[in-house]
Design a protein around this motif. Structure first.
Motif, PDB file in Angstrom:
ATOM      1  N   ASP A 117       0.897  -9.234   1.787  1.00  0.00           N
ATOM      2  CA  ASP A 117       0.621  -9.101   3.217  1.00  0.00           C
ATOM      3  C   ASP A 117      -0.767  -8.470   3.342  1.00  0.00           C
ATOM      4  OD1 ASP A 117       0.769  -8.904   5.938  1.00  0.00           O
ATOM      5  OD2 ASP A 117       2.193  -7.237   5.962  1.00  0.00           O
ATOM      6  N   GLY A 118      -1.746  -9.223   3.837  1.00  0.00           N
ATOM      7  CA  GLY A 118      -3.131  -8.739   3.883  1.00  0.00           C
ATOM      8  C   GLY A 118      -3.892  -9.178   2.638  1.00  0.00           C
ATOM      9  N   ASP A 119      -5.111  -8.674   2.488  1.00  0.00           N
ATOM     10  CA  ASP A 119      -5.920  -8.993   1.311  1.00  0.00           C
ATOM     11  C   ASP A 119      -5.524  -8.083   0.156  1.00  0.00           C
ATOM     12  OD1 ASP A 119      -7.444 -10.965   2.580  1.00  0.00           O
ATOM     13  OD2 ASP A 119      -8.777  -9.434   3.454  1.00  0.00           O
ATOM     14  N   PRO A 120      -5.756  -8.505  -1.082  1.00  0.00           N
ATOM     15  CA  PRO A 120      -5.472  -7.604  -2.213  1.00  0.00           C
ATOM     16  C   PRO A 120      -6.254  -6.306  -2.056  1.00  0.00           C
ATOM     17  CG  PRO A 120      -5.985  -9.815  -3.011  1.00  0.00           C
ATOM     18  CD  PRO A 120      -6.304  -9.805  -1.536  1.00  0.00           C
ATOM     19  N   PRO A 121      -5.704  -5.174  -2.461  1.00  0.00           N
ATOM     20  CA  PRO A 121      -6.408  -3.897  -2.332  1.00  0.00           C
ATOM     21  C   PRO A 121      -7.629  -3.847  -3.255  1.00  0.00           C
ATOM     22  CG  PRO A 121      -4.419  -3.610  -3.643  1.00  0.00           C
ATOM     23  CD  PRO A 121      -4.393  -5.024  -3.140  1.00  0.00           C
ATOM     24  N   THR A 122      -8.658  -3.127  -2.827  1.00  0.00           N
ATOM     25  CA  THR A 122      -9.858  -3.009  -3.662  1.00  0.00           C
ATOM     26  C   THR A 122      -9.697  -1.850  -4.646  1.00  0.00           C
ATOM     27  OG1 THR A 122     -10.817  -1.644  -1.924  1.00  0.00           O
ATOM     28  CG2 THR A 122     -11.413  -3.973  -1.920  1.00  0.00           C
ATOM     29  N   GLU A 123     -10.577  -1.826  -5.663  1.00  0.00           N
ATOM     30  CA  GLU A 123     -10.548  -0.761  -6.665  1.00  0.00           C
ATOM     31  C   GLU A 123     -10.677   0.602  -5.972  1.00  0.00           C
ATOM     32  OE1 GLU A 123     -13.585  -1.152  -9.632  1.00  0.00           O
ATOM     33  OE2 GLU A 123     -13.205   0.858 -10.430  1.00  0.00           O
ATOM     34  N   GLY A 124      -9.848   1.555  -6.386  1.00  0.00           N
ATOM     35  CA  GLY A 124      -9.908   2.900  -5.818  1.00  0.00           C
ATOM     36  C   GLY A 124      -8.974   3.120  -4.641  1.00  0.00           C
ATOM     37  N   THR A 125      -8.301   2.037  -4.175  1.00  0.00           N
ATOM     38  CA  THR A 125      -7.383   2.172  -3.038  1.00  0.00           C
ATOM     39  C   THR A 125      -6.161   3.003  -3.443  1.00  0.00           C
ATOM     40  OG1 THR A 125      -8.054   0.016  -2.145  1.00  0.00           O
ATOM     41  CG2 THR A 125      -5.920   0.881  -1.404  1.00  0.00           C
ATOM     42  N   ALA A 126      -5.784   3.949  -2.559  1.00  0.00           N
ATOM     43  CA  ALA A 126      -4.566   4.735  -2.783  1.00  0.00           C
ATOM     44  C   ALA A 126      -3.367   3.912  -2.320  1.00  0.00           C
ATOM     45  CB  ALA A 126      -4.639   6.036  -2.002  1.00  0.00           C
ATOM     46  N   VAL A 127      -2.325   3.855  -3.139  1.00  0.00           N
ATOM     47  CA  VAL A 127      -1.139   3.058  -2.800  1.00  0.00           C
ATOM     48  C   VAL A 127       0.124   3.906  -2.924  1.00  0.00           C
ATOM     49  CG1 VAL A 127      -2.160   0.842  -3.476  1.00  0.00           C
ATOM     50  CG2 VAL A 127      -0.927   2.205  -5.188  1.00  0.00           C
ATOM     51  N   THR A 128       1.142   3.495  -2.161  1.00  0.00           N
ATOM     52  CA  THR A 128       2.472   4.087  -2.275  1.00  0.00           C
ATOM     53  C   THR A 128       3.394   3.024  -2.866  1.00  0.00           C
ATOM     54  OG1 THR A 128       2.098   5.483  -0.349  1.00  0.00           O
ATOM     55  CG2 THR A 128       4.382   5.126  -1.007  1.00  0.00           C
ATOM     56  N   CYS A 129       4.091   3.386  -3.939  1.00  0.00           N
ATOM     57  CA  CYS A 129       4.912   2.418  -4.663  1.00  0.00           C
ATOM     58  C   CYS A 129       6.379   2.822  -4.568  1.00  0.00           C
ATOM     59  CB  CYS A 129       4.512   2.375  -6.133  1.00  0.00           C
ATOM     60  SG  CYS A 129       2.746   2.123  -6.377  1.00  0.00           S
ATOM     61  N   ARG A 130       7.227   1.812  -4.368  1.00  0.00           N
ATOM     62  CA  ARG A 130       8.673   2.058  -4.354  1.00  0.00           C
ATOM     63  C   ARG A 130       9.351   1.069  -5.283  1.00  0.00           C
ATOM     64  NH1 ARG A 130       6.980   2.745   0.803  1.00  0.00           N
ATOM     65  NH2 ARG A 130       7.223   4.851   1.646  1.00  0.00           N
ATOM     66  N   ILE A 131      10.108   1.607  -6.216  1.00  0.00           N
ATOM     67  CA  ILE A 131      10.866   0.773  -7.161  1.00  0.00           C
ATOM     68  C   ILE A 131      12.257   0.520  -6.576  1.00  0.00           C
ATOM     69  CG2 ILE A 131      11.948   0.783  -9.456  1.00  0.00           C
ATOM     70  CD1 ILE A 131       9.521   2.585 -10.331  1.00  0.00           C
ATOM     71  N   ASP A 132      12.748  -0.698  -6.707  1.00  0.00           N
ATOM     72  CA  ASP A 132      14.118  -1.036  -6.280  1.00  0.00           C
ATOM     73  C   ASP A 132      15.093  -0.163  -7.081  1.00  0.00           C
ATOM     74  OD1 ASP A 132      16.694  -2.144  -6.134  1.00  0.00           O
ATOM     75  OD2 ASP A 132      15.925  -4.195  -5.952  1.00  0.00           O
TER      76      ASP A 132
END
Ligand SMILES: [Zn+2]
Length: 242
Positions: A76-91
């Motif tokens: 959803d949206g463009d791929p994040p660029t280098e250095g982008t902070a992300v929040t990850c959730r594992i099933d």
């Protein structure tokens, strides 16, 4: 290089922050991850990665030359660029089932080694049904009942499971023959991540596991088939899968 943050003993973390190092429409690489990449007979985690302006669902995770690639199922949206902070959730549910199944594999492998002197030649864990190949082995129905009973006795004892790094030399000295394919682990891997079930079992393993055997609920052996001369495949499931 992606830091494998679930090692040595953080296999209960299913939500975390990280930073993108590379991303395309096909995969995302982070500076560190708690997602389990497929390997050692355990399938990959699934989940989501979100950032300011976009998100991705992840349905495959694999190692690639020291990096962990999180395979993008939908973006959803463009791929994040280098250095982008992300929040990850594992099933979480899938992870718990796989961790329980993997721990059950250790239990059954130990029982069969102790009772029948057969080694684990291979194993494949799934979220619903798992299998182990034993060699040399030839099980009859009474043997399978015995394996199931002894596995469940260990589960009822609710032994604790510890995961820690130990010097390779120490592992090589202490691990029982038939409980580790040490030749398959490259020599430079030292220390080794070890999974120990109190005094019941110990082996080097890089997968995710439960914290105590009581979490497994109960093992049911579903099938046993011959996979060639002296090789028997046992299939099993757990009775409290989510
Ligand atoms: Zn394991």
């Amino acid at each position: 290089m992606t830091e494998l943050r679930y090692l040595p003993d953080a296999d209960d973390v299913t939500e975390f922050e990280a930073t993108v190092t590379t991303a395309t429409e096909e995969y995302i690489i982070l500076d560190g991850t708690y997602f389990y990449p497929e390997g050692g007979g355990q399938p990959p985690d699934h989940g989501t990665i979100e950032w300011d302006g976009g998100s991705a669902t992840i349905d495959d995770v694999w190692k690639d030359h020291g990096d962990v690639r999180h395979g993008v199922q939908s973006l959803d949206g463009d791929p994040p660029t280098e250095g982008t902070a992300v929040t990850c959730r594992i099933d979480e549910q899938r992870r718990r089932n796989l961790s329980r199944m993997h721990t059950a594999q250790h239990v059954v492998s130990r029982v069969v080694l102790d009772e029948f002197d057969a080694s684990t030649a291979g194993n494949q864990v799934y979220a619903e049904r798992s299998r182990i190949d034993f060699e040399p082995a030839s099980f009859d129905d009474a043997d399978l009942d015995r394996i199931e009973e002894l596995s469940n006795t260990a589960i009822e004892a609710d032994y604790g499971v510890t995961k820690e790094e130990r010097p390779r030399e120490q592992v090589e000295e202490n691990v029982d023959e038939g409980r580790a394919l040490l030749d398959m682990i490259p020599d430079h891997v030292d220390p080794l991540r070890v999974v120990a079930i109190e005094e019941f079992d110990m082996c080097p393993c890089g997968g995710t596991h439960a914290d105590s055997l009581g979490e497994l609920g109960g093992i049911e052996i579903l099938d046993c088939t011959s996979k060639g001369e002296n090789v028997e495949r046992i299939e099993f499931t757990l009775d409290n899968l989510e």
